[in-house]
Motif scaffolding. Sequence first.
Motif, PDB file in Angstrom:
ATOM      1  N   SER A   1      -3.882  -8.838  -1.831  1.00 16.09           N
ATOM      2  CA  SER A   1      -3.557  -9.190  -0.446  1.00 16.09           C
ATOM      3  C   SER A   1      -3.178 -10.660  -0.303  1.00 16.09           C
ATOM      4  O   SER A   1      -3.833 -11.544  -0.856  1.00 16.09           O
TER       5      SER A   1
ATOM      6  N   TYR B   1      -4.328  -5.379   2.628  1.00 14.85           N
ATOM      7  CA  TYR B   1      -4.167  -3.974   2.243  1.00 14.85           C
ATOM      8  C   TYR B   1      -5.444  -3.161   2.441  1.00 14.85           C
ATOM      9  O   TYR B   1      -5.379  -1.976   2.783  1.00 14.85           O
TER      10      TYR B   1
ATOM     11  N   ILE C   1       0.826  -1.206   0.000  1.00 14.29           N
ATOM     12  CA  ILE C   1       0.000   0.000   0.000  1.00 14.29           C
ATOM     13  C   ILE C   1       0.862   1.259   0.000  1.00 14.29           C
ATOM     14  O   ILE C   1       0.471   2.303  -0.549  1.00 14.29           O
TER      15      ILE C   1
ATOM     16  N   LEU D   1      -4.215  -3.754  -5.530  1.00 12.03           N
ATOM     17  CA  LEU D   1      -3.490  -4.327  -4.400  1.00 12.03           C
ATOM     18  C   LEU D   1      -3.985  -5.747  -4.149  1.00 12.03           C
ATOM     19  O   LEU D   1      -5.175  -5.973  -3.912  1.00 12.03           O
TER      20      LEU D   1
END
Length: 244
Positions: free
Chosen positions: A90, A95, A71, A88
Amino acid sequence: MHIAVCDDNIADRKQMQRLLERASDANKKNGLEGFFIDLYGNIPSLMQTPQMYDGIFIDMTNISESGMNGIEVARSLRKINVSGKIILCSSAIDYESLATDEEKEVFIFMTKPILKNRLREVLDICEESRSNKEPLIELRDDNGTIYVNGNDILYAHCKNGGGRIEIKLVDGQIITILSTIYMFYEDLEPFYYLLPASDLTIINIRHIQKTKAFSVIMDDGHKFWLSLEFNKHIKEQLKKEKGL
């Protein structure tokens, strides 16, 4: 469409590559454009040319090596106004739980293992965003590179007739680049409202506060003289901009 994968887990990086290649092949079978895919295992390599990507998939969890988690990389990209979608992914780090409410509106979040249907949804979002993307201007100074659109620029002025241009942004930021007014103006072709006021100055006519016979006052109060060569054209374009 250009896609980047920045992941410090080599197995996950390769798996994402395979998923993207399959999605690219599916596009081609349907007569659509395929994807150009670049893989990165570290942040500096990605940050060299991030603006070229329409989608950037990120998962950086080895903070001891990279110095940033995923992030934080996304925030760095956003800070320099990268226009591609930031996704993003994860795994060890959630995140979405670290994101602010505003970031939840800007970033896209996925959870590993990546599901085919969810990936297709995200790629469609990237494609739609690419279709609506405004052209950006790259500004590079001693502190790094940022990307701005035309309306972010208030004015640009070459001091002392040299090869350095001081660019004032609407948000007050000042960027100094190595260039000449004529060379810089060539980069501004898509932005009809950025016009030369003289051999030393380019102004954004959308941010003129007041006009006089041979000068303008910008929104920040700065005054620039208009040369005979450009005065008439600026006044005409200003009338068109205001619909007069």
